[in-house]
Design a protein around this motif. Structure first.
Motif, PDB file in Angstrom:
ATOM      1  N   THR A  76       5.062  -9.064  10.790  1.00 32.47           N
ATOM      2  CA  THR A  76       3.704  -9.019  10.533  1.00 32.47           C
ATOM      3  C   THR A  76       3.101 -10.467  10.462  1.00 32.47           C
ATOM      4  N   LEU A  77       1.680 -10.501  10.648  1.00 30.84           N
ATOM      5  CA  LEU A  77       1.121 -11.711  10.617  1.00 30.84           C
ATOM      6  C   LEU A  77       1.289 -12.313   9.271  1.00 30.84           C
ATOM      7  N   SER A  78       1.200 -11.558   8.211  1.00 27.36           N
ATOM      8  CA  SER A  78       1.266 -11.901   6.716  1.00 27.36           C
ATOM      9  C   SER A  78       2.606 -12.696   6.582  1.00 27.36           C
ATOM     10  N   GLU A  79       3.769 -12.173   7.000  1.00 24.98           N
ATOM     11  CA  GLU A  79       5.183 -12.865   6.886  1.00 24.98           C
ATOM     12  C   GLU A  79       4.989 -14.067   7.817  1.00 24.98           C
ATOM     13  N   CYS A  80       4.459 -14.086   8.892  1.00 22.28           N
ATOM     14  CA  CYS A  80       4.460 -15.214   9.655  1.00 22.28           C
ATOM     15  C   CYS A  80       3.803 -16.496   9.035  1.00 22.28           C
ATOM     16  N   ALA A  81       2.402 -15.923   8.332  1.00 21.06           N
ATOM     17  CA  ALA A  81       1.891 -16.999   7.695  1.00 21.06           C
ATOM     18  C   ALA A  81       2.575 -17.457   6.400  1.00 21.06           C
ATOM     19  N   GLU A  82       3.313 -16.661   5.719  1.00 16.55           N
ATOM     20  CA  GLU A  82       4.032 -17.235   4.659  1.00 16.55           C
ATOM     21  C   GLU A  82       5.263 -18.332   5.062  1.00 16.55           C
ATOM     22  N   ASP A  83       5.591 -17.787   6.451  1.00 17.44           N
ATOM     23  CA  ASP A  83       6.625 -18.936   6.928  1.00 17.44           C
ATOM     24  C   ASP A  83       6.119 -20.194   7.249  1.00 17.44           C
ATOM     25  N   TYR A  84       4.697 -20.181   7.755  1.00 20.44           N
ATOM     26  CA  TYR A  84       4.013 -21.424   7.759  1.00 20.44           C
ATOM     27  C   TYR A  84       3.962 -22.329   6.616  1.00 20.44           C
ATOM     28  N   PHE A  85       3.494 -21.532   5.495  1.00 16.27           N
ATOM     29  CA  PHE A  85       3.096 -22.197   4.195  1.00 16.27           C
ATOM     30  C   PHE A  85       4.593 -22.671   3.672  1.00 16.27           C
ATOM     31  N   ALA A  86       5.657 -22.130   3.920  1.00 18.17           N
ATOM     32  CA  ALA A  86       6.834 -22.514   3.476  1.00 18.17           C
ATOM     33  C   ALA A  86       7.361 -23.834   4.466  1.00 18.17           C
ATOM     34  N   GLN A  87       7.280 -23.792   5.497  1.00 22.38           N
ATOM     35  CA  GLN A  87       7.842 -24.912   6.396  1.00 22.38           C
ATOM     36  C   GLN A  87       6.748 -25.942   6.521  1.00 22.38           C
ATOM     37  N   SER A  88       5.740 -25.535   6.908  1.00 21.71           N
ATOM     38  CA  SER A  88       4.753 -26.601   7.191  1.00 21.71           C
ATOM     39  C   SER A  88       3.989 -27.129   5.970  1.00 21.71           C
ATOM     40  N   GLU A  89       3.735 -26.419   5.084  1.00 21.80           N
ATOM     41  CA  GLU A  89       2.953 -27.076   3.573  1.00 21.80           C
ATOM     42  C   GLU A  89       4.161 -27.154   2.397  1.00 21.80           C
ATOM     43  N   GLN A  90       5.417 -26.695   2.682  1.00 18.47           N
ATOM     44  CA  GLN A  90       6.306 -26.543   1.729  1.00 18.47           C
ATOM     45  C   GLN A  90       5.466 -26.139   0.367  1.00 18.47           C
ATOM     46  N   VAL A  91       4.968 -24.993   0.439  1.00 20.82           N
ATOM     47  CA  VAL A  91       4.115 -24.328  -0.814  1.00 20.82           C
ATOM     48  C   VAL A  91       4.616 -22.982  -0.905  1.00 20.82           C
ATOM     49  N   PRO A  92       5.573 -22.314  -1.983  1.00 19.24           N
ATOM     50  CA  PRO A  92       5.888 -20.986  -1.907  1.00 19.24           C
ATOM     51  C   PRO A  92       4.479 -20.238  -2.086  1.00 19.24           C
TER      52      PRO A  92
END
Length: 310
Positions: A153-169
Motif C-alpha cells: 500500500t501507499l501507506s506502507e511505502c510512505a512509512e518506509d520513506y520516513f524510516a529511511q529518508s527522515e529516520q523518524v519512526p
C-alpha cells in the motif's frame, strides 16, 4: 455511514498527544478538495482511490512544512501506471493526476478479478516513491527523497520513506471512499492520519515504550473511521487517545486549486525548440494545450510564443 457530507472536511491539522513524545497529523478531504479532482478525470475506480491517497498524503505531510512552497508525492514506474502525482501547497491548494495505459490497466483488473492492486502491480519492479519539497524562493533548490515501491500500500511505502529518508519512526493510514448522496452525484472523500515518535533526550528519556503504546492504539484505527463523515476528527482522536489527551493546532483549509495559467504556459513553451513548436501548431495557428492536473484547455496563438509560423 451517512449519505451526506458534513462540514468536518477539507482540512489538515497537526496534533500532539499530551505528556507523550508523540506528534501527529490528521486530514479529511471531500467536496471542496478531493472529490472535484477525481470526478474531473473519471479514472478507473481503483486508480482514483490510489490517486486520492496520494493527494491526501501530500496534504498530511505538507502540513509540517516550515516554509512557503509545495510538496509533491510522486510515484512512477514502468507498470500499468507510469506516473501519479499528489500536490499540496502551503496556501491549502491541492491537485493531482495519474498517467496510465488503458490496455495494461484492463489486463491488470482481469488478473486481479476486481480486487485492489498492490503498488508493485501498479508501477512494476522499477517503481519508486518520491517526496519532493519545492520552496517558493527560486534560489533554493528542491529537496527530493526516494524509496522503492516495494510494499503493498501507499501507506506502507510512505512509512518506509520516513524510516529511511527522515529516520523518524512513523505510522500512517490512508483511506478513500465514494459516498452516495440522495438525489446528487456521489462524492469522493478521504481521511488520513499519521503519528511520529519524537526522539528521546535528557528530559524525555527513552521514548521507546511510550511509542509502542501509541502504535498499538493507532493500530486500532479503521478505514471506516477515517472517512466517516459522522465522526469528527476531534472525536476520532479522543476515541484513540482519550486516556492521554490530545492538543490540536489550528486547522488549515484544503481546496481543489490548480496553479496553471497562460503566462506560465507561454514561458514553458518558449523554452522549446522552434521545430517542436511547429509540429504542435493547429490549423488555426494556435497551440492547443490541456493541463494534466485540472484539464483546463488553453489555445495559445503561436505569435505569443515565437515568431509566426510561415
Amino acid at each position: 455511514m451517512s449519505d451526506i457530507a458534513r462540514p468536518d472536511s477539507d482540512f489538515v491539522v497537526n496534533f500532539q498527544i499530551d505528556q507523550r513524545p508523540v506528534r501527529g497529523r490528521a486530514v479529511r478531504m471531500g467536496a471542496d478538495s478531493l472529490s472535484p479532482i477525481l470526478q474531473r478525470h473519471d479514472y478507473p475506480r481503483h486508480l482514483a482511490r490510489i490517486l486520492g491517497e496520494a493527494v491526501t498524503l501530500a496534504a498530511m505531510v505538507g502540513a509540517s512544512l516550515k516554509f512557503e512552497g509545495r510538496i509533491l508525492v510522486q510515484a512512477e514506474g514502468d507498470g500499468p501506471v507510469s506516473m501519479l502525482v499528489g500536490e499540496y501547497r502551503t496556501d491549502g491548494g491541492v491537485r493531482g493526476y495519474a498517467k496510465f495505459d488503458a490496455d495494461r490497466w484492463a489486463h491488470l483488473e482481469k488478473v486481479n478479478k476486481g480486487a485492489a492492486p498492490h503498488m508493485p502491480q501498479l508501477f512494476g519492479p522499477t517503481g519508486r516513491l518520491a517526496l519532493i519539497l519545492i520552496q517558493d524562493d527560486p534560489s533554493i533548490a528542491p529537496y527530493q527523497g526516494i524509496v522503492p515501491l516495494e510494499k503493498g500500500t501507499l501507506s506502507e511505502c510512505a512509512e518506509d520513506y520516513f524510516a529511511q529518508s527522515e529516520q523518524v519512526p512513523s505510522r500512517i493510514k490512508l483511506a478513500v471512499a465514494e459516498l452516495d448522496r440522495k438525489g446528487e452525484k456521489p462524492i469522493w472523500v478521504s481521511g488520513g492520519m499519521m503519528v511520529q515518535r519524537i526522539a528521546g533526550d535528557e528530559n524525555r528519556g527513552d521514548t521507546a515504550e511510550v511509542w509502542r503504546e501509541a502504535e498499538a492504539l493507532f493500530g486500532t484505527l479503521s478505514d471506516a473511521e477515517l472517512v466517516d463523515p459522522d465522526l469528527a476528527v476531534p472525536d476520532l482522536l479522543f476515541r484513540l487517545f482519550h486516556e492521554q489527551g490530545v492538543r490540536m493546532e489550528d486547522r488549515v483549509g484544503l481546496v481543489d486549486s490548480c496553479t496553471c495559467n497562460e503566462e506560465r504556459l507561454i514561458a514553458t513553451l518558449s523554452s522549446m525548440p522552434d521545430d517542436a513548436l511547429r509540429e504542435m501548431v493547429e490549423p488555426d495557428g494556435t497551440l492547443a494545450i490541456d493541463c494534466q492536473f485540472c484539464a483546463r484547455h488553453y489555445s495559445v496563438p503561436i505569435e505569443k510564443v515565437t515568431d509566426p509560423v510561415s
